[in-house]
Design a protein around this motif. Structure first.
Motif, PDB file in Angstrom:
ATOM      1  N   ALA A  30      27.023  19.991   8.512  1.00  0.00           N
ATOM      2  CA  ALA A  30      25.899  20.851   8.119  1.00  0.00           C
ATOM      3  C   ALA A  30      24.440  20.085   8.520  1.00  0.00           C
ATOM      4  O   ALA A  30      23.450  20.707   8.994  1.00  0.00           O
ATOM      5  CB  ALA A  30      25.759  21.044   6.672  1.00  0.00           C
ATOM      6  N   MET A  39      16.701  22.616  14.049  1.00  0.00           N
ATOM      7  CA  MET A  39      15.964  23.434  13.388  1.00  0.00           C
ATOM      8  C   MET A  39      14.900  22.693  12.802  1.00  0.00           C
ATOM      9  O   MET A  39      13.785  23.047  12.596  1.00  0.00           O
ATOM     10  CB  MET A  39      16.634  24.190  12.054  1.00  0.00           C
ATOM     11  CG  MET A  39      17.176  25.501  13.038  1.00  0.00           C
ATOM     12  SD  MET A  39      16.131  26.392  13.856  1.00  0.00           S
ATOM     13  CE  MET A  39      14.746  27.034  12.837  1.00  0.00           C
ATOM     14  N   LEU A  40      15.124  21.594  11.923  1.00  0.00           N
ATOM     15  CA  LEU A  40      14.108  20.710  11.542  1.00  0.00           C
ATOM     16  C   LEU A  40      13.021  20.314  12.586  1.00  0.00           C
ATOM     17  O   LEU A  40      11.779  20.343  12.097  1.00  0.00           O
ATOM     18  CB  LEU A  40      14.873  19.579  10.658  1.00  0.00           C
ATOM     19  CG  LEU A  40      14.044  18.873   9.720  1.00  0.00           C
ATOM     20  CD1 LEU A  40      13.956  19.995   8.358  1.00  0.00           C
ATOM     21  CD2 LEU A  40      14.625  17.439   9.204  1.00  0.00           C
ATOM     22  N   PHE A  97      13.048  22.312   0.690  1.00  0.00           N
ATOM     23  CA  PHE A  97      14.369  22.494   1.441  1.00  0.00           C
ATOM     24  C   PHE A  97      15.485  21.624   0.711  1.00  0.00           C
ATOM     25  O   PHE A  97      16.393  22.078   0.657  1.00  0.00           O
ATOM     26  CB  PHE A  97      13.914  21.673   2.869  1.00  0.00           C
ATOM     27  CG  PHE A  97      15.217  21.640   3.614  1.00  0.00           C
ATOM     28  CD1 PHE A  97      15.888  22.596   4.107  1.00  0.00           C
ATOM     29  CD2 PHE A  97      15.735  20.131   3.987  1.00  0.00           C
ATOM     30  CE1 PHE A  97      17.063  22.202   4.867  1.00  0.00           C
ATOM     31  CE2 PHE A  97      16.815  19.934   4.757  1.00  0.00           C
ATOM     32  CZ  PHE A  97      17.548  20.986   5.040  1.00  0.00           C
ATOM     33  N   GLY A 121      16.389  29.906  14.539  1.00  0.00           N
ATOM     34  CA  GLY A 121      17.263  29.397  13.423  1.00  0.00           C
ATOM     35  C   GLY A 121      18.543  30.257  13.326  1.00  0.00           C
ATOM     36  O   GLY A 121      19.563  29.743  13.109  1.00  0.00           O
ATOM     37  N   HIS A 130      23.842  20.195  12.146  1.00  0.00           N
ATOM     38  CA  HIS A 130      23.277  21.648  12.373  1.00  0.00           C
ATOM     39  C   HIS A 130      22.189  21.968  12.253  1.00  0.00           C
ATOM     40  O   HIS A 130      21.347  22.772  12.913  1.00  0.00           O
ATOM     41  CB  HIS A 130      24.350  22.671  11.580  1.00  0.00           C
ATOM     42  CG  HIS A 130      24.177  24.063  12.045  1.00  0.00           C
ATOM     43  ND1 HIS A 130      24.831  24.704  13.080  1.00  0.00           N
ATOM     44  CD2 HIS A 130      23.535  25.260  11.464  1.00  0.00           C
ATOM     45  CE1 HIS A 130      24.406  25.940  13.078  1.00  0.00           C
ATOM     46  NE2 HIS A 130      23.636  26.181  12.044  1.00  0.00           N
ATOM     47  N   THR A 131      21.442  21.297  10.996  1.00  0.00           N
ATOM     48  CA  THR A 131      20.234  21.619  10.501  1.00  0.00           C
ATOM     49  C   THR A 131      18.971  20.893  11.334  1.00  0.00           C
ATOM     50  O   THR A 131      17.824  21.327  11.490  1.00  0.00           O
ATOM     51  CB  THR A 131      19.891  21.210   9.205  1.00  0.00           C
ATOM     52  OG1 THR A 131      21.091  21.821   8.302  1.00  0.00           O
ATOM     53  CG2 THR A 131      18.792  21.575   8.743  1.00  0.00           C
ATOM     54  N   TRP A 182      18.919  23.180  -0.502  1.00  0.00           N
ATOM     55  CA  TRP A 182      20.264  22.643  -0.060  1.00  0.00           C
ATOM     56  C   TRP A 182      21.306  22.408  -1.678  1.00  0.00           C
ATOM     57  O   TRP A 182      22.237  22.914  -1.571  1.00  0.00           O
ATOM     58  CB  TRP A 182      20.055  21.266   0.594  1.00  0.00           C
ATOM     59  CG  TRP A 182      21.168  20.596   1.130  1.00  0.00           C
ATOM     60  CD1 TRP A 182      22.283  20.218   0.594  1.00  0.00           C
ATOM     61  CD2 TRP A 182      21.607  20.610   2.397  1.00  0.00           C
ATOM     62  NE1 TRP A 182      23.202  19.813   1.031  1.00  0.00           N
ATOM     63  CE2 TRP A 182      22.774  19.995   2.732  1.00  0.00           C
ATOM     64  CE3 TRP A 182      20.975  20.888   3.843  1.00  0.00           C
ATOM     65  CZ2 TRP A 182      23.446  19.704   3.802  1.00  0.00           C
ATOM     66  CZ3 TRP A 182      21.438  20.898   4.839  1.00  0.00           C
ATOM     67  CH2 TRP A 182      22.677  20.150   5.213  1.00  0.00           C
ATOM     68  N   LEU A 215      14.619  27.313   7.205  1.00  0.00           N
ATOM     69  CA  LEU A 215      15.675  26.270   7.105  1.00  0.00           C
ATOM     70  C   LEU A 215      16.984  26.687   6.560  1.00  0.00           C
ATOM     71  O   LEU A 215      17.093  26.202   5.409  1.00  0.00           O
ATOM     72  CB  LEU A 215      14.952  24.821   6.770  1.00  0.00           C
ATOM     73  CG  LEU A 215      14.012  24.372   7.752  1.00  0.00           C
ATOM     74  CD1 LEU A 215      13.407  23.021   6.955  1.00  0.00           C
ATOM     75  CD2 LEU A 215      14.500  23.721   8.969  1.00  0.00           C
ATOM     76  N   LYS A 216      17.605  27.413   7.135  1.00  0.00           N
ATOM     77  CA  LYS A 216      18.884  27.934   6.354  1.00  0.00           C
ATOM     78  C   LYS A 216      19.948  26.715   5.944  1.00  0.00           C
ATOM     79  O   LYS A 216      20.220  25.847   7.062  1.00  0.00           O
ATOM     80  CB  LYS A 216      19.773  28.926   7.140  1.00  0.00           C
ATOM     81  CG  LYS A 216      18.892  30.307   7.464  1.00  0.00           C
ATOM     82  CD  LYS A 216      18.933  31.108   6.228  1.00  0.00           C
ATOM     83  CE  LYS A 216      18.148  32.461   6.646  1.00  0.00           C
ATOM     84  NZ  LYS A 216      16.823  32.279   6.076  1.00  0.00           N
ATOM     85  N   VAL A 217      20.480  26.749   4.778  1.00  0.00           N
ATOM     86  CA  VAL A 217      21.135  25.711   4.612  1.00  0.00           C
ATOM     87  C   VAL A 217      22.622  26.165   4.816  1.00  0.00           C
ATOM     88  O   VAL A 217      23.098  27.440   4.333  1.00  0.00           O
ATOM     89  CB  VAL A 217      21.328  25.405   3.025  1.00  0.00           C
ATOM     90  CG1 VAL A 217      22.160  24.443   2.650  1.00  0.00           C
ATOM     91  CG2 VAL A 217      19.714  24.882   2.840  1.00  0.00           C
TER      92      VAL A 217
END
Lengths: 198, 198, 198, 198
Positions: free
Chosen positions: A42, A49-50, D97, A103, A45-46, D101, A30-32
């Motif tokens: 942000a 993926m979540l 997560f 992701g 965008h997440t 963040w 889960l890239k920040v």
């Protein structure tokens, strides 16, 4: 001499370890987003993926739950069974890879199709493992209800691959349908699998 | 007082944990190409790494399978045995490092040679561990069939190092041959290791 | 009612899991240099980090080995003991952080001093855990030989912090000396800790 | 037939594995600043994250400790319980997560609020799991003391979300208060939960 043989418990403990790692390392994917992106953007965008992480978590969870039911049928741990299980774990570890790909490169048609392939592979090796258990003397793992469910799951995963090029949402819905199917078992199967246990 | 002594079960559980992590974290090294690269190219770029991951997975799996057979011979867990095992796990953890190197810098001759070195090291420490078990009162771990297989594996790994500079494919074939050799055991060894168990 | 109490086995299994992860994830910190760097340079750049990884692996291994000896003295798992153990695991997880710092920013005086601090912290919390076990009814964990060794280890770790600013090699040697001290126990201690077990 | 049923031990072992990974991988998020930043600045930059890591470690530790007390009440592992537990583990895996963040984007109001949300979610699924255990025949998990503490924890987590926009320190203090509350239990609860066990 029989102490040289691996017990089902040991096989199970190792499998549990590997599945615990597979199910957990996906959160690292889960890239920040970088600091330049605003908080609202942000988060938006997440979110997809979540959702994919949740889907992968449930897929892996289904295998964990069923692996236990299956392993309990095992009477004798043979060399072939050991490797069938390792082969299954290898394909299962591709689910994080499919998750990572989506992701990193976004939820494109190709990403969704690749993710579906990563879901098909453990379904195939699961059947190989199931057959290896049958050959090593275990009873057939489950009644027709469970088998029908497995075949349907495989078909839904396979159908998701081409579907991704027409509609990504439909493809994800196919995979999600498998998750829901195993989460909320139909009444007959629930009775079949739980009544004799109580 | 004897309760202060580590049991083989505990040693085994810790080793299983470490091997489960080693075998699984390698999937994190399957780097996904950046968005600029087209899907086809990105997949082609990933395929060799996927193969190396499969190879590393099988190498580690072989050690896991054999570690159990070996540990079952252990009667007494000594200080030396504990550290021989930790030393073996250290060298085994270099297989992900070799895999990462190939993933980051491509499958060059040097990468393949380094990967072969990473395969040789656990083979060496495995023998040290095997000897430590013999000294601590265990029977010799296996008959001549298994020993011959171990020596041959070590030689193939060693041969892969210089071979990588002539042909990378031949070097990888050497390492792959070891994997196949342990996956599909020759008939004599299969009888030797499975018949007395049933 | 007594089934609501945590058994030492469970505490041990969780601790083993955390230590197995700590000891293994450090290999992910062995960063592979970018493709621009030549193979020779890349390898030379990696060697000091490989040594630091080996050092961290041994430090963590020492705690794993001693944790078992210590936990076997435990009669009753209390709330305080549970948290003393978690606090110890927290400080132990800073060893990978110290290793990462050195890997990312090079083996400067500051990095080595910080790494030494990361080694001192688990030594301190280890004593807190040891005291918590004494208070919860366990015998004093070990004879004077072991205690002396622990005090000496703590002093060597502490000494390494300022030493790092005069000589990084001397500081690393201090930490390495602790590792060697526990790997090759002096004769008296070896007799003290092994003879009564056989 | 009863051998097909999952035992609480197995559920516990898998949960322990996942929690061990969650609690440990967070250390990988302690990003080391690049070489350009001076040592002093780099350390000052890392300290808030180190504190957040400690906070996350304690939060996860609280769940681990309480999970054991709860699972011991379980008489029968049902399909629903299995998935309630997996759902709890999923929300627990969002704590890393939230930690990531904050590490990547700094301790802004939004980061602290998001971290609070990540703390609320496992508190909610914990209650679902607790109810699933009650329905599957377990006694109510604990007396009014523990329940009051759970409600208070949930309220503090929820309060932290809006508070983060007025004062980040106050929000972190709310979350920290929960940690302290479970670490140092008030006298009545300590007697309630420990006296019957001895």
């Amino acid at each position: 001499m029989s102490e040289r043989q691996l017990t089902p418990n040991r096989l199970e403990a190792f499998t549990d370890g590997v599945i615990a790692i597979i199910i957990t390392i996906m959160v690292l994917e889960l890239k920040v987003p970088a600091r330049e992106v605003s908080n609202g953007e942000a988060l938006i965008h997440t979110l997809p993926m979540l959702f994919i992480y949740l889907l992968s978590f449930v897929q892996t969870g289904i295998y964990w739950v069923n692996h236990h039911y299956m392993i309990h049928e095992v009477k004798r741990v043979t060399h072939g069974l050991l490797w069938a299980n390792l082969f299954f774990l290898f394909t299962l570890s591709l689910i994080p890879f499919g998750t990572m790909w989506a992701g990193e490169r976004g939820l494109t048609s190709f990403s969704v199709a690749l993710y579906s392939v990563c879901c098909v592979l453990p379904a195939v090796t699961w059947n190989l493992l199931s057959n290896a258990i049958c050959r090593s003397g275990g009873k057939h793992v489950a009644g027709s209800g469970r088998t029908a469910k497995q075949v349907l799951s495989g078909c839904l995963y396979l159908a998701a691959i081409p579907t991704a090029y027409f509609s990504r949402i439909a493809a994800i819905a196919c995979i999600g349908a498998v998750a829901v199917m195993w989460l909320i078992p139909p009444k007959e199967i629930r009775e079949l699998s739980r009544q004799p246990l109580s």
